[in-house]
Design an enzyme around this catalytic site. Structure first.
Site, PDB file in Angstrom:
ATOM      1  N   GLY A   1       0.857  -1.258   0.066  1.00  0.00           N
ATOM      2  CA  GLY A   1      -0.025   0.177  -0.214  1.00  0.00           C
ATOM      3  C   GLY A   1       0.976   1.176  -0.060  1.00  0.00           C
ATOM      4  O   GLY A   1       0.332   2.289  -0.057  1.00  0.00           O
ATOM      5  N   ASN A   2       2.107   0.980  -0.109  1.00  0.00           N
ATOM      6  CA  ASN A   2       3.135   2.199   0.036  1.00  0.00           C
ATOM      7  C   ASN A   2       3.568   2.584  -1.297  1.00  0.00           C
ATOM      8  O   ASN A   2       4.495   1.893  -1.852  1.00  0.00           O
ATOM      9  CB  ASN A   2       4.062   1.893   1.095  1.00  0.00           C
ATOM     10  CG  ASN A   2       5.119   3.016   1.418  1.00  0.00           C
ATOM     11  OD1 ASN A   2       5.443   3.691   0.579  1.00  0.00           O
ATOM     12  ND2 ASN A   2       5.771   2.835   2.429  1.00  0.00           N
TER      13      ASN A   2
ATOM     14  N   LYS B   1       7.599   2.896  -1.586  1.00  0.00           N
ATOM     15  CA  LYS B   1       8.298   1.501  -1.560  1.00  0.00           C
ATOM     16  C   LYS B   1       8.205   1.023  -3.190  1.00  0.00           C
ATOM     17  O   LYS B   1       8.814   0.756  -3.610  1.00  0.00           O
ATOM     18  CB  LYS B   1       7.753   0.690  -0.563  1.00  0.00           C
ATOM     19  CG  LYS B   1       7.910   0.569   0.689  1.00  0.00           C
ATOM     20  CD  LYS B   1       7.233  -0.233   1.751  1.00  0.00           C
ATOM     21  CE  LYS B   1       7.258  -1.536   1.221  1.00  0.00           C
ATOM     22  NZ  LYS B   1       6.800  -2.255   2.807  1.00  0.00           N
TER      23      LYS B   1
ATOM     24  N   ASP C   1       8.906  -6.518   3.559  1.00  0.00           N
ATOM     25  CA  ASP C   1       8.716  -5.902   5.032  1.00  0.00           C
ATOM     26  C   ASP C   1      10.253  -5.350   5.267  1.00  0.00           C
ATOM     27  O   ASP C   1      11.074  -6.043   5.095  1.00  0.00           O
ATOM     28  CB  ASP C   1       8.308  -7.058   6.008  1.00  0.00           C
ATOM     29  CG  ASP C   1       6.818  -7.091   6.134  1.00  0.00           C
ATOM     30  OD1 ASP C   1       6.378  -6.183   6.850  1.00  0.00           O
ATOM     31  OD2 ASP C   1       6.049  -8.128   5.567  1.00  0.00           O
TER      32      ASP C   1
ATOM     33  N   PHE D   1      10.201   8.640   2.509  1.00  0.00           N
ATOM     34  CA  PHE D   1       9.053   8.591   3.311  1.00  0.00           C
ATOM     35  C   PHE D   1       9.312   7.970   4.954  1.00  0.00           C
ATOM     36  O   PHE D   1      10.560   7.766   4.959  1.00  0.00           O
ATOM     37  CB  PHE D   1       8.130   7.491   2.902  1.00  0.00           C
ATOM     38  CG  PHE D   1       8.703   6.103   3.003  1.00  0.00           C
ATOM     39  CD1 PHE D   1       9.657   5.894   1.566  1.00  0.00           C
ATOM     40  CD2 PHE D   1       8.255   4.999   3.886  1.00  0.00           C
ATOM     41  CE1 PHE D   1      10.122   4.504   1.697  1.00  0.00           C
ATOM     42  CE2 PHE D   1       8.826   3.793   3.545  1.00  0.00           C
ATOM     43  CZ  PHE D   1       9.658   3.366   2.613  1.00  0.00           C
TER      44      PHE D   1
ATOM     45  N   ASP E   1      13.148   8.349   6.880  1.00  0.00           N
ATOM     46  CA  ASP E   1      14.064   8.710   5.726  1.00  0.00           C
ATOM     47  C   ASP E   1      15.024   9.851   6.240  1.00  0.00           C
ATOM     48  O   ASP E   1      16.179  10.314   6.393  1.00  0.00           O
ATOM     49  CB  ASP E   1      13.669   9.051   4.380  1.00  0.00           C
ATOM     50  CG  ASP E   1      13.531   7.665   3.796  1.00  0.00           C
ATOM     51  OD1 ASP E   1      14.290   6.748   4.139  1.00  0.00           O
ATOM     52  OD2 ASP E   1      12.963   7.634   2.774  1.00  0.00           O
TER      53      ASP E   1
ATOM     54  N   HIS F   1      18.626  -0.374   1.676  1.00  0.00           N
ATOM     55  CA  HIS F   1      18.264  -1.803   2.087  1.00  0.00           C
ATOM     56  C   HIS F   1      17.145  -2.564   1.046  1.00  0.00           C
ATOM     57  O   HIS F   1      17.429  -3.571   0.864  1.00  0.00           O
ATOM     58  CB  HIS F   1      17.525  -1.816   3.377  1.00  0.00           C
ATOM     59  CG  HIS F   1      16.652  -0.923   3.671  1.00  0.00           C
ATOM     60  ND1 HIS F   1      16.666   0.395   3.351  1.00  0.00           N
ATOM     61  CD2 HIS F   1      15.230  -1.019   4.142  1.00  0.00           C
ATOM     62  CE1 HIS F   1      15.431   1.011   3.599  1.00  0.00           C
ATOM     63  NE2 HIS F   1      14.688   0.155   4.130  1.00  0.00           N
ATOM     64  N   ARG F   2      16.170  -1.585   0.579  1.00  0.00           N
ATOM     65  CA  ARG F   2      15.111  -2.219  -0.046  1.00  0.00           C
ATOM     66  C   ARG F   2      15.764  -2.641  -1.533  1.00  0.00           C
ATOM     67  O   ARG F   2      15.615  -3.591  -2.100  1.00  0.00           O
ATOM     68  CB  ARG F   2      14.128  -1.405  -0.214  1.00  0.00           C
ATOM     69  CG  ARG F   2      12.714  -1.740  -1.286  1.00  0.00           C
ATOM     70  CD  ARG F   2      11.733  -0.716  -1.107  1.00  0.00           C
ATOM     71  NE  ARG F   2      11.376  -0.955   0.375  1.00  0.00           N
ATOM     72  CZ  ARG F   2      11.584   0.064   1.199  1.00  0.00           C
ATOM     73  NH1 ARG F   2      12.077   1.195   0.837  1.00  0.00           N
ATOM     74  NH2 ARG F   2      11.110  -0.102   2.558  1.00  0.00           N
TER      75      ARG F   2
HETATM   76  P1  ITT Z   1       3.193  -2.064   3.116  1.00  0.00           P
HETATM   77  O1  ITT Z   1       3.311  -3.126   4.382  1.00  0.00           O
HETATM   78  O2  ITT Z   1       1.994  -1.888   2.472  1.00  0.00           O
HETATM   79  O3  ITT Z   1       4.053  -2.707   2.140  1.00  0.00           O
HETATM   80  P2  ITT Z   1       4.456  -0.215   4.924  1.00  0.00           P
HETATM   81  O4  ITT Z   1       4.904   1.446   4.880  1.00  0.00           O
HETATM   82  O5  ITT Z   1       3.308  -0.595   6.095  1.00  0.00           O
HETATM   83  O6  ITT Z   1       3.751  -0.845   3.598  1.00  0.00           O
HETATM   84  P3  ITT Z   1       6.395  -1.827   6.243  1.00  0.00           P
HETATM   85  O7  ITT Z   1       5.135  -2.821   6.852  1.00  0.00           O
HETATM   86  O8  ITT Z   1       7.414  -2.716   5.617  1.00  0.00           O
HETATM   87  O9  ITT Z   1       5.648  -1.282   4.915  1.00  0.00           O
HETATM   88  O10 ITT Z   1       6.714  -0.890   7.324  1.00  0.00           O
HETATM   89  C1  ITT Z   1       8.018  -0.580   7.553  1.00  0.00           C
HETATM   90  C2  ITT Z   1       7.933   0.883   7.924  1.00  0.00           C
HETATM   91  O11 ITT Z   1       9.476   1.135   8.325  1.00  0.00           O
HETATM   92  C3  ITT Z   1       7.387   1.970   7.147  1.00  0.00           C
HETATM   93  O12 ITT Z   1       6.252   2.221   7.409  1.00  0.00           O
HETATM   94  C4  ITT Z   1       8.491   3.111   7.587  1.00  0.00           C
HETATM   95  O13 ITT Z   1       7.821   3.843   8.703  1.00  0.00           O
HETATM   96  C5  ITT Z   1       9.694   2.241   7.954  1.00  0.00           C
HETATM   97  N1  ITT Z   1      10.657   2.294   6.595  1.00  0.00           N
HETATM   98  C6  ITT Z   1      10.933   1.046   5.968  1.00  0.00           C
HETATM   99  N2  ITT Z   1      11.643   1.244   4.937  1.00  0.00           N
HETATM  100  C7  ITT Z   1      12.110   2.455   5.116  1.00  0.00           C
HETATM  101  C8  ITT Z   1      12.711   3.555   4.538  1.00  0.00           C
HETATM  102  O14 ITT Z   1      13.209   3.018   3.035  1.00  0.00           O
HETATM  103  N3  ITT Z   1      12.809   4.838   4.686  1.00  0.00           N
HETATM  104  C9  ITT Z   1      12.157   5.288   5.676  1.00  0.00           C
HETATM  105  N4  ITT Z   1      11.439   4.512   6.520  1.00  0.00           N
HETATM  106  C10 ITT Z   1      11.256   3.144   6.256  1.00  0.00           C
END
Ligand code: ITT
Length: 193
Positions: A12-13, A16, A71, A146, A149, A175-176
């Site tokens: 939903g992000n 990402k 995740d 987001f 960051d 990381h992603r």
């Molecule tokens: P989906 O589950 O729908 O994919 P989400 O945003 O809820 O989207 P996550 O469950 O993986 O994704 O949550 C990880 C959280 O960690 C995310 O909401 C951010 O607050 C933080 N996070 C993860 N990767 C990040 C990044 O690259 N930059 C900044 N914050 C990050």
């Protein structure tokens, strides 16, 4: 020419998704966002969360295409790895300001972002991981990206926070992007999809 390999990213992000689109396109892979609500179990392990989420979607939703979930979490050393798998919840509750408050007076600023991608072509589940080490800044900087960051400074960068980088720059060390490049390498070499 072989046919273009298409995959779905269940998230939903949109940030990402956009990061993933750029990484995968470099490998000639086409990705679409599947903005489906997914089940996220509570666990200390990102791998377990990602795999369970993927398995649940396989059972409940039967997508037509091979798909993946991702995740991620921010693991802060001085906080014993918190917020880790609870990053999304913690970010929504206390944001960057709250994290900086928790780090008030803390000298050890080391932290790590970890990303786990779980992919399936419909039968097997494959998992890929990426990690980026860095530091929690003393104040939020930058408008891009987001989540955490603005308060994360990658060690392999030039001192700017993730939020001060454009997507291409962030993808060079995030990381992603690291996890997704492993997925892309596997996808381009495999005959399965
Ligand atoms: P989906 O589950 O729908 O994919 P989400 O945003 O809820 O989207 P996550 O469950 O993986 O994704 O949550 C990880 C959280 O960690 C995310 O909401 C951010 O607050 C933080 N996070 C993860 N990767 C990040 C990044 O690259 N930059 C900044 N914050 C990050």
């Amino acid at each position: 020419m072989g046919k273009v390999k298409r995959v779905l990213f269940a998230t939903g992000n949109k940030h990402k998704f956009h990061e993933a689109e750029i990484v995968l396109s470099k490998y000639g892979l086409s990705v679409e966002q599947w903005a489906v609500k997914r089940l996220e179990v509570q666990s200390e392990s990102l791998e377990e969360i990602a795999k369970t989420s993927l398995a649940w979607l396989m059972l409940e939703k039967y997508p037509e295409y091979p798909f993946f979930v991702e995740d991620a979490g921010l693991f802060v050393n001085a906080l014993n790895g918190f917020p880790g798998p609870y990053s999304s919840y913690v970010f929504n509750k206390i944001g960057n300001e709250g994290l900086l408050k928790l780090m008030d007076g803390v000298e050890n600023r080391r932290a790590e972002f970890i990303s786990v991608v779980a992919f399936t072509e419909g039968k097997e589940i494959l998992v890929f991981e990426g990690r980026t080490s860095g530091f929690i800044s003393y104040m939020a900087r930058g408008e891009r990206g987001f989540g955490f960051d603005p308060v994360f400074i990658p060690e392999e960068g030039d001192g700017r926070s993730f939020a001060e980088l454009d997507v291409e720059e962030k993808n060079r060390m995030s990381h992603r992007a690291k996890a997704l490049r492993k997925l892309a390498e596997w996808l381009t070499s495999s005959k399965i999809i």
